[in-house]
Write an enzyme that holds these catalytic residues in place. Sequence first.
Site, PDB file in Angstrom:
ATOM      1  N   LYS A 186       0.834  -1.204   0.000  1.00 60.35           N
ATOM      2  CA  LYS A 186       0.000   0.000   0.000  1.00 60.35           C
ATOM      3  C   LYS A 186       0.872   1.259   0.000  1.00 60.35           C
ATOM      4  O   LYS A 186       0.647   2.175  -0.784  1.00 60.35           O
ATOM      5  CB  LYS A 186      -0.904  -0.038   1.244  1.00 60.35           C
ATOM      6  N   SER A 187       1.875   1.294   0.870  1.00 56.70           N
ATOM      7  CA  SER A 187       2.721   2.495   0.959  1.00 56.70           C
ATOM      8  C   SER A 187       3.409   2.773  -0.364  1.00 56.70           C
ATOM      9  O   SER A 187       3.491   3.922  -0.818  1.00 56.70           O
ATOM     10  CB  SER A 187       3.787   2.306   2.041  1.00 56.70           C
ATOM     11  N   ARG A 208       2.850   6.021  -3.110  1.00 55.03           N
ATOM     12  CA  ARG A 208       3.989   6.853  -3.525  1.00 55.03           C
ATOM     13  C   ARG A 208       4.205   6.800  -5.031  1.00 55.03           C
ATOM     14  O   ARG A 208       4.579   7.801  -5.650  1.00 55.03           O
ATOM     15  CB  ARG A 208       5.248   6.400  -2.779  1.00 55.03           C
ATOM     16  N   GLY A 232      -5.071   8.118   5.648  1.00 51.88           N
ATOM     17  CA  GLY A 232      -4.141   9.066   6.276  1.00 51.88           C
ATOM     18  C   GLY A 232      -2.926   9.311   5.402  1.00 51.88           C
ATOM     19  O   GLY A 232      -2.420  10.438   5.319  1.00 51.88           O
ATOM     20  N   ARG A 247      -8.084  12.412  12.908  1.00 57.81           N
ATOM     21  CA  ARG A 247      -6.656  12.081  13.030  1.00 57.81           C
ATOM     22  C   ARG A 247      -5.786  13.336  12.910  1.00 57.81           C
ATOM     23  O   ARG A 247      -6.111  14.257  12.163  1.00 57.81           O
ATOM     24  CB  ARG A 247      -6.285  11.023  11.991  1.00 57.81           C
ATOM     25  N   SER A 295       7.685   9.093  11.903  1.00 57.12           N
ATOM     26  CA  SER A 295       6.515   8.940  11.041  1.00 57.12           C
ATOM     27  C   SER A 295       6.925   9.080   9.584  1.00 57.12           C
ATOM     28  O   SER A 295       7.431  10.122   9.159  1.00 57.12           O
ATOM     29  CB  SER A 295       5.468  10.006  11.366  1.00 57.12           C
ATOM     30  N   GLN A 348       4.888   9.182   7.156  1.00 58.92           N
ATOM     31  CA  GLN A 348       3.960  10.085   6.463  1.00 58.92           C
ATOM     32  C   GLN A 348       4.431  11.529   6.591  1.00 58.92           C
ATOM     33  O   GLN A 348       4.417  12.285   5.622  1.00 58.92           O
ATOM     34  CB  GLN A 348       2.549   9.922   7.033  1.00 58.92           C
ATOM     35  N   ASP A 373       2.137  -1.011  12.047  1.00 57.11           N
ATOM     36  CA  ASP A 373       0.813  -1.441  11.580  1.00 57.11           C
ATOM     37  C   ASP A 373       0.510  -2.888  11.962  1.00 57.11           C
ATOM     38  O   ASP A 373      -0.622  -3.354  11.803  1.00 57.11           O
ATOM     39  CB  ASP A 373       0.711  -1.283  10.057  1.00 57.11           C
ATOM     40  N   ARG A 398      -5.703   2.170  18.465  1.00 62.25           N
ATOM     41  CA  ARG A 398      -5.495   0.713  18.325  1.00 62.25           C
ATOM     42  C   ARG A 398      -5.060   0.036  19.619  1.00 62.25           C
ATOM     43  O   ARG A 398      -5.102  -1.194  19.696  1.00 62.25           O
ATOM     44  CB  ARG A 398      -4.493   0.415  17.199  1.00 62.25           C
TER      45      ARG A 398
HETATM   46  C1  S3P Z   1       2.561   4.865   6.293  1.00 62.39           C
HETATM   47  C2  S3P Z   1       3.187   5.233   7.453  1.00 62.39           C
HETATM   48  C3  S3P Z   1       2.716   4.830   8.780  1.00 62.39           C
HETATM   49  C4  S3P Z   1       1.741   3.668   8.703  1.00 62.39           C
HETATM   50  C5  S3P Z   1       0.714   3.846   7.629  1.00 62.39           C
HETATM   51  C6  S3P Z   1       1.387   3.974   6.274  1.00 62.39           C
HETATM   52  C7  S3P Z   1       3.100   5.349   5.007  1.00 62.39           C
HETATM   53  O1  S3P Z   1       2.059   5.936   9.385  1.00 62.39           O
HETATM   54  O2  S3P Z   1       1.107   3.488   9.947  1.00 62.39           O
HETATM   55  O3  S3P Z   1      -0.166   2.749   7.583  1.00 62.39           O
HETATM   56  O4  S3P Z   1       2.759   4.805   3.946  1.00 62.39           O
HETATM   57  O5  S3P Z   1       3.900   6.291   5.060  1.00 62.39           O
HETATM   58  P1  S3P Z   1       2.878   7.068  10.206  1.00 62.39           P
HETATM   59  O6  S3P Z   1       3.812   7.707   9.273  1.00 62.39           O
HETATM   60  O7  S3P Z   1       1.831   8.029  10.683  1.00 62.39           O
HETATM   61  O8  S3P Z   1       3.533   6.335  11.316  1.00 62.39           O
END
Ligand code: S3P
Length: 432
Positions: A21-22, A26, A94, A122, A167, A169, A316, A347
């Site tokens: 997914k990540s 991107r 998110g 969030r 993080s 993200q 996660d 969680r």
């Molecule tokens: C993610 C980063 C993580 C993760 C999320 C996906 C990403 O969040 O929990 O499911 O793709 O960058 P955080 O950056 O808030 O920790």
Amino acid sequence: MDQIHLSPGPLRGETLVPADKSITHRALLLGAIADGVSRVRNPLRSGDTLTTLDIIRKLGVDVTETDAGEWLVHGRGLHGLQEPEDVLDCRNSGTTARLLLGLLAGQPFFSALAGSPQLRKRPMGRVTEPLRQMGAQIVGRDEGRLLPLAVIGSPLHNIEYHLPVASAQVKSALLLASLYAWGLTVIKEPGPARDHTERMLGSMGAPITRKGPYITSEQPEGELTPLDITVPGDLSSAAFLLAAGAILPGSDIRIRAVGINPTRRGLLDALIAMGADVTLENGRESGGEPVGDLHIRYAQLRGITIGGDQIVTMIDELPIFAVIATQARGETIVRDAGELRVKETDRIATTVTELRKLGADIEERPDGFVVHGPTPLKGARVWSHGDHRLAMALAIAGLVAENATVVEESACAADSFPGFVETLQRLGARID
Ligand code: S3P
């Protein structure tokens, strides 16, 4: 009805899991600003990534699909995005919201981001605050800390920013903004958050470097080269099958082509430390990411303590890790994981509440939980709280629990793992 019924039993066989997914998010966002067509093989088509796809289309980016199911992202170059005509709805995602804020902050146009009731709770201040320090103009409720948010695209300048929490993200949002900022942006991270953005930007020719915990990035002199990648299987999805293999007596599962990036593999390390019978086969590199096949067989596990830097590498996976811990002998402690409270749900609270309904001996701590095992779980009616990873963790708990378990509001599994139930069924799970 949006629920699944599970009966106990082992899983056996070989499978793929959905793509990462990540990396898919991107590939879309970076492909959108590349100079030419990016080829994304094996993209993840899930609730969250299709949200990012819809949004980049609203920014004027054409995405087409080949007969082989690859996505072709027709990048518009660093300065070619268009002002969206409507609000950009990030739904439950998110990653979409936070990375997009970084991408949009330096564009010469106005945009507005919305999200689902879940996403509107969030924290966004962790992104909007440093972006403002770079010159971004972002306005919204609670001084711009919550969606919906309006972004008045503005000229940006560099910062040196020490991330208060590890993080990916936030780091990725700042790296995206740095592509539009004057000067050299320096980011210090307190722990090894996933590094897919850095790897991809580097492969596209962006001037990005890492030295210890410091990452530096600046505006490229020219354009970004398009991507040509094969997205590996998502270790965060494979985690549910690894858990099933590890705790359901008689299980033997091989999961092919899973990404095993060191910044993501905390659960594998935890399983090994617990005495799991897990092996990595056929390790290789694909599209700038390490990939391998994972083979797991049932073994009696022992409890362990995890905390510190390992947490971010399995952030996660902690709900499913709690399920694993219920079947391990002795005490398992998770600490330093306060970030879990700001995921799709709190969680820590939701995992503890729901696993207790199945008879788990689990206690809530401010920054984690403590589990005593092994406990024979007993089937019950449990609820996902609309959180995909909790829905799937509870389903695996349902396969180990005596008698039938019902997981309510389970369809959200498709936010990250479309075909979750069918994958389990193909491996022999009894679900209807
Ligand atoms: C993610 C980063 C993580 C993760 C999320 C996906 C990403 O969040 O929990 O499911 O793709 O960058 P955080 O950056 O808030 O920790």
